[in-house]
Scaffold this active site. Structure first.
Site, short mmCIF file in Angstrom:
data_model
loop_
_atom_site.label_atom_id
_atom_site.label_comp_id
_atom_site.label_asym_id
_atom_site.label_seq_id
_atom_site.Cartn_x
_atom_site.Cartn_y
_atom_site.Cartn_z
N GLU A 24 0.61 -4.01 11.37
CA GLU A 24 1.26 -3.62 10.12
C GLU A 24 2.75 -3.91 10.16
O GLU A 24 3.33 -4.38 9.19
CB GLU A 24 0.99 -2.13 9.86
CG GLU A 24 1.55 -1.65 8.52
CD GLU A 24 1.20 -0.20 8.21
OE1 GLU A 24 0.62 0.49 9.08
OE2 GLU A 24 1.53 0.25 7.11
N HIS A 73 4.96 0.39 -0.69
CA HIS A 73 5.77 -0.54 0.10
C HIS A 73 4.88 -1.68 0.60
O HIS A 73 3.65 -1.55 0.61
CB HIS A 73 6.42 0.19 1.29
CG HIS A 73 5.43 0.78 2.23
ND1 HIS A 73 4.78 1.98 2.00
CD2 HIS A 73 4.92 0.31 3.39
CE1 HIS A 73 3.93 2.22 2.99
NE2 HIS A 73 3.99 1.23 3.86
N CYS A 121 6.36 6.42 3.72
CA CYS A 121 5.10 5.66 3.60
C CYS A 121 4.26 6.15 2.43
O CYS A 121 3.31 5.48 2.02
CB CYS A 121 4.28 5.76 4.89
SG CYS A 121 5.05 4.93 6.27
N ASP A 142 -4.87 -10.53 0.12
CA ASP A 142 -3.54 -11.16 0.07
C ASP A 142 -2.91 -10.97 -1.31
O ASP A 142 -3.57 -11.14 -2.34
CB ASP A 142 -3.69 -12.65 0.38
CG ASP A 142 -2.35 -13.31 0.66
OD1 ASP A 142 -1.40 -12.61 1.08
OD2 ASP A 142 -2.26 -14.54 0.45
N HIS A 150 0.85 -1.19 0.00
CA HIS A 150 0.00 0.00 0.00
C HIS A 150 0.89 1.24 0.00
O HIS A 150 2.12 1.15 0.04
CB HIS A 150 -0.95 0.02 1.21
CG HIS A 150 -0.31 0.35 2.53
ND1 HIS A 150 -1.00 0.91 3.58
CD2 HIS A 150 0.97 0.21 2.97
CE1 HIS A 150 -0.18 1.08 4.60
NE2 HIS A 150 1.01 0.67 4.28
NI NI Z 1 2.73 0.76 5.53
#
Ligand code: NI
Length: 135
Positions: free
Chosen positions: A124, A37, A33, A77, A14
């Site tokens: 995460e 990644h 971010c 997934d 994401h």
């Molecule tokens: Ni992330």
């Protein structure tokens, strides 16, 4: 009342990116971010209910596993969350928003089989996770 939890893992990419901002502003707010990644995510789903006297279970954890896989894991997934996942369309794919979306999908499914969803925990990275309790 007693609670039980099932964990499932998945891999997905994401980026935190607000389409209303340009690339520089996104980098200023989200840092690296804001670039695409990936993570090895962990999803913990906790339910509560009464113990069935015939099984000793609140619910069969195999059934919880199957529900998590059917409604969530199979949809996320090996995807790019920002583009590939219908239930995240139009949202910032923060762990917070992701956890709330999972709650909204699973709550009615679990309610239908007589258990109450009490927590979504979405991990995460090893250093951070989100917990959502439905309010
Ligand atoms: Ni992330």
């Amino acid at each position: 009342m007693i609670q039980i939890t099932r964990r499932e893992i998945f891999n997905a990419a994401h980026r935190l990116y607000n389409p209303k901002w340009d690339k520089d502003k996104n980098f200023e707010v989200f840092g690296p971010c804001s670039r695409i990644h990936g993570h090895n995510w962990e999803l913990f789903v906790t339910v509560e209910g009464h113990i069935n006297e015939e099984t000793g279970f609140v619910m069969d954890l195999k059934d919880l596993r199957d529900i998590m896989r059917e409604y969530i894991i199979s949809k996320v997934d090996h995807t790019y969350l920002n583009d590939d996942v219908e239930f995240l369309k139009g949202q910032l794919t923060s762990t917070e928003n992701f956890a709330i979306s999972i709650w909204k999908i699973l709550f009615p499914v679990l309610e239908n089989i007589g258990v109450k969803l009490t927590k979504i925990k979405l991990v995460e990275t090893a250093n951070h996770y989100v917990e959502y309790f439905g309010k």
